[in-house]
Each structure stands twice: as structure tokens, then as C-alpha cells.
Scaffold this motif. Structure first.
Motif, mmCIF file in Angstrom:
data_model
loop_
_atom_site.group_PDB
_atom_site.id
_atom_site.type_symbol
_atom_site.label_atom_id
_atom_site.label_comp_id
_atom_site.label_asym_id
_atom_site.label_seq_id
_atom_site.Cartn_x
_atom_site.Cartn_y
_atom_site.Cartn_z
ATOM 1 N N GLY A 138 -58.298 -50.456 31.761
ATOM 2 C CA GLY A 138 -58.534 -51.684 32.547
ATOM 3 C C GLY A 138 -59.548 -52.596 31.879
ATOM 4 O O GLY A 138 -59.336 -53.818 31.767
ATOM 5 N N TYR A 139 -60.674 -52.019 31.426
ATOM 6 C CA TYR A 139 -61.691 -52.843 30.761
ATOM 7 C C TYR A 139 -61.191 -53.387 29.428
ATOM 8 O O TYR A 139 -61.462 -54.546 29.082
ATOM 9 C CB TYR A 139 -62.988 -52.050 30.553
ATOM 10 N N LEU A 140 -60.466 -52.583 28.680
ATOM 11 C CA LEU A 140 -59.928 -53.081 27.403
ATOM 12 C C LEU A 140 -58.910 -54.185 27.633
ATOM 13 O O LEU A 140 -58.838 -55.155 26.866
ATOM 14 C CB LEU A 140 -59.306 -51.924 26.607
ATOM 15 N N SER A 141 -58.126 -54.069 28.695
ATOM 16 C CA SER A 141 -57.158 -55.129 29.031
ATOM 17 C C SER A 141 -57.875 -56.427 29.371
ATOM 18 O O SER A 141 -57.440 -57.518 28.980
ATOM 19 C CB SER A 141 -56.292 -54.698 30.219
ATOM 20 N N LEU A 142 -58.979 -56.309 30.136
ATOM 21 C CA LEU A 142 -59.757 -57.510 30.468
ATOM 22 C C LEU A 142 -60.285 -58.184 29.195
ATOM 23 O O LEU A 142 -60.227 -59.409 29.047
ATOM 24 C CB LEU A 142 -60.947 -57.152 31.369
ATOM 25 N N LEU A 143 -60.807 -57.353 28.274
ATOM 26 C CA LEU A 143 -61.326 -57.906 27.018
ATOM 27 C C LEU A 143 -60.221 -58.554 26.197
ATOM 28 O O LEU A 143 -60.423 -59.617 25.582
ATOM 29 C CB LEU A 143 -62.009 -56.807 26.201
#
Length: 150
Positions: free
Chosen positions: A115-120
């Protein structure tokens, strides 16, 4: 004095009587052997039936009173097999539970990291401070999931 003919007849008669006696004694021993053997094999047949009951997992193993020690041993073997089967089932259930737990334990932090990598990835114009914050969180989640494996 007896004549040769009479002596030969008496000898032939005696020989015939001996042969008949030998045949009778042989027949008696054969009959005796047959009944003795059938009495003896009865126990083997009982043990065989008990083993069949053990294999087919039938309710009771019953042998004659003379075979009570063998009956006890067969019942013990049956109980041991049932206990081992139950232990195998419990072990399989524990293995399934462990795999399910591990899958959940790995999936939860991995989902967070993704999820965090997708946001980045989806927000290239994100402020630098926010990117650093998300990167730290992602790193921390990744490291914590790696530590839980050990």
C-alpha cells in the motif's frame, strides 16, 4: 503234527491279521492326527479372525478364553493404532492452522508495504517529507515482518 499246508494257512491268516491291524492302527493315527490338527489350527483361525477385525477396524476383537492373552495384545495394538491415527489427524490440523496463521502473519505487513509503495509510485509529485515518511514506514513494516519470521 500239523501239515505244511496247515502251517502255511495259519501263517497266511496271521499275516492277514497283522496287515489288518496295521491298517486299523494307521487309520486310528490318521483320524487322531486329523482331529488334533483341526483342534490346533482352530487357534490360528481365531487369531487370523482377530487380525482381520483389527484390519477392518471392527468394534470388538473376541477370542476364546484360552487365547485371552493374544486377545489383549490385539486390543492393545488396535488402541495404539487408533491413538496414532488421532495423533496424525491432530498433527495435520496443527500444520494447517500454522500455515494459515503464517500466511496471515506474512500477508498483513506485506499488504501494508504494498500500500505504501503504491502511494509512492502513484504520486510522483508528493512532497519530499511525506515521501520520506512513507519510505520509513515501509522500511519499518518490511523489517518487522522479516523479524517475525525468525
Amino acid at each position: 503234527m500239523k501239515s505244511n499246508k496247515q502251517i502255511n494257512m495259519n501263517y497266511a491268516k496271521l499275516r492277514m491279521e497283522v496287515i489288518i491291524m496295521l491298517i486299523a492302527i494307521s487309520a486310528f493315527f490318521l483320524i487322531f492326527f486329523y482331529f488334533s490338527l483341526s483342534w490346533f489350527t482352530k487357534y490360528f483361525n481365531e487369531v487370523n479372525a482377530g487380525i482381520d477385525a483389527l484390519i477392518k477396524d471392527e468394534a470388538d476383537i473376541k477370542l476364546s478364553p484360552e487365547m485371552s492373552s493374544m486377545e489383549q495384545k490385539l486390543v492393545f495394538v488396535k488402541q495404539t493404532l487408533q491413538k496414532r491415527e488421532l495423533e496424525v489427524q491432530l498433527s495435520e490440523q496443527n500444520k494447517r492452522d500454522l500455515v494459515m496463521y503464517l500466511a496471515h502473519d506474512i500477508k498483513t505487513p506485506l499488504t501494508s508495504v504494498i500500500g505504501y509503495l503504491s502511494l509512492l509510485h502513484e504520486a510522483p509529485d508528493m512532497p519530499k517529507e511525506q515521501k520520506e515518511n512513507y519510505t520509513k514506514i515501509t522500511l519499518r513494516k518490511g523489517v518487522s515482518s522479516g523479524e517475525s519470521d525468525q
